[in-house]
Scaffold this active site. Structure first.
Site, mmCIF file in Angstrom:
data_model
loop_
_atom_site.group_PDB
_atom_site.id
_atom_site.type_symbol
_atom_site.label_atom_id
_atom_site.label_comp_id
_atom_site.label_asym_id
_atom_site.label_seq_id
_atom_site.Cartn_x
_atom_site.Cartn_y
_atom_site.Cartn_z
ATOM 1 N N HIS A 18 63.753 18.983 1.352
ATOM 2 C CA HIS A 18 62.425 19.035 0.753
ATOM 3 C C HIS A 18 62.348 18.267 -0.558
ATOM 4 C CE1 HIS A 18 61.941 22.861 3.329
ATOM 5 N NE2 HIS A 18 61.416 21.822 3.950
ATOM 6 N N HIS A 41 58.870 19.589 13.840
ATOM 7 C CA HIS A 41 59.403 20.953 13.946
ATOM 8 C C HIS A 41 58.964 21.705 12.688
ATOM 9 C CE1 HIS A 41 62.002 18.475 16.515
ATOM 10 N NE2 HIS A 41 62.287 19.575 17.193
ATOM 11 N N SER A 99 58.349 22.354 4.985
ATOM 12 C CA SER A 99 57.904 20.972 4.829
ATOM 13 C C SER A 99 56.383 20.834 4.868
ATOM 14 C CB SER A 99 58.579 20.068 5.865
ATOM 15 O OG SER A 99 58.547 20.638 7.156
ATOM 16 N N GLU A 117 54.856 22.657 16.432
ATOM 17 C CA GLU A 117 55.802 23.762 16.463
ATOM 18 C C GLU A 117 55.816 24.341 17.865
ATOM 19 O OE1 GLU A 117 58.549 26.332 16.218
ATOM 20 O OE2 GLU A 117 58.193 24.975 14.513
ATOM 21 N N ASP A 142 56.164 20.507 21.938
ATOM 22 C CA ASP A 142 57.447 19.917 21.606
ATOM 23 C C ASP A 142 57.235 18.730 20.664
ATOM 24 O OD1 ASP A 142 60.468 19.477 22.378
ATOM 25 O OD2 ASP A 142 59.486 17.525 22.546
ATOM 26 N N GLY A 143 58.000 18.703 19.579
ATOM 27 C CA GLY A 143 57.797 17.668 18.581
ATOM 28 C C GLY A 143 58.099 16.271 19.070
ATOM 29 N N ASP A 163 62.987 17.352 12.240
ATOM 30 C CA ASP A 163 63.853 18.371 11.645
ATOM 31 C C ASP A 163 64.145 19.458 12.685
ATOM 32 O OD1 ASP A 163 65.126 20.144 9.940
ATOM 33 O OD2 ASP A 163 63.248 20.953 9.151
#
Length: 278
Positions: A18, A41, A99, A117, A142-143, A163
């Site tokens: 971060h 994510h 994030s 997410e 799904d990212g 991530d």
């Protein structure tokens, strides 16, 4: 789908990730033009350090708590420290930004956040948390599919953060493929790929695979809190940044030594390594 980041929020890996993210967002806000942010994510977006999950592990006490108490922070630490203080105006450390909260706090009205997410409960909580923020769109998906579907953004400038939780094998390869797909659609975007460091061998293969992609500009910034000789523990973490903002590597070379000393006095280490072939 078993991973819940609430147990690990604010740990050393979050601080590294971060703090770097804050520097990249700060760079993007220097131009008036809007930017887009895609989080593959996203998690919950914001974490209560007094929750049952956070108190069960207490990882934040060896992470953000040490950083907030550390003396002489360099200018490169300022974006993350500003976000944490904004979320905790009374000075007590209770809330830690995921994030999405880092970006939402540092960005402007014209900027846009797309948050993916996959965990159904976390996605629902994330949607509620950002329901009042017109800049943010939450996707229960799904990212990596999000990279295929959501880039390039209309703004044509911005950042993708990848991530993943690394809870199943093959994550390094999924990240490599996701990066390749993203660059094919949006070659000028900034891409940041986070990874844990346990066994050095898969990390070295990942770096070699990325180098063979012929990236124009990329580096890995790593932070170690343990010597790195035990592949069964989390010894450190890294971020690969592709198409990095100007002089981000220099800022990281200022930030990481301070983080290493704050988080692991006397044993912490760091490195910034280019991933482009000569």
């Amino acid at each position: 789908m078993n991973y819940r980041h609430a147990y690990h929020a604010g740990n050393f890996a979050d601080v590294h990730k971060h703090a770097t993210l804050g520097l990249m967002i700060e760079h993007l806000t220097r131009k008036e033009a809007a930017f887009a942010y895609l989080d593959t994510h996203a998690g919950l977006g914001l974490y209560d350090l007094t929750s049952v999950q956070a108190e069960k592990t207490g990882e934040w006490q060896a992470g953000i708590a040490r950083v907030m108490a550390a003396p002489n922070p360099p200018p490169s630490a300022a974006p993350l420290l500003r976000v944490v203080r904004t979320l905790n105006p009374d000075g007590a450390l209770r809330f830690y930004p995921g994030s999405p909260a880092v970006v939402a706090t540092l960005s402007r009205p014209q900027d846009r956040l797309t948050l993916c997410e996959l965990h159904p409960e976390d996605a629902a909580d994330l949607r509620r948390r950002f329901a009042a923020d017109a800049r943010a769109g939450v996707h229960h998906r799904d990212g990596y599919d999000g990279i295929k579907a959501l880039v390039p953004p209309p703004e044509r400038r911005g950042l993708v953060l990848v991530d993943p939780p690394f809870e199943k094998p093959g994550e390094f390869e999924r990240m490599r493929r996701g990066l390749a797909q993203g660059l094919k659609r949006w070659s000028t975007g900034i891409y940041a790929l986070w990874y844990p460091i346990k066994d050095r061998e898969p990390v070295a293969r990942f770096h070699a695979d990325l180098s063979m992609m012929g990236l124009k500009s990329a580096f890995a910034a790593e932070l170690m809190i343990k010597p790195g000789d035990n592949p069964q523990t989390l010894n450190g973490c890294g971020l690969v940044v592709v198409n990095p903002p100007w002089q981000l590597d220099i800022a990281m070379a200022e930030l990481l030594p301070w983080l290493a000393e704050a988080l692991a006095p006397g044993i912490g280490s760091w490195r910034v390594e280019p991933l482009t072939l000569p």
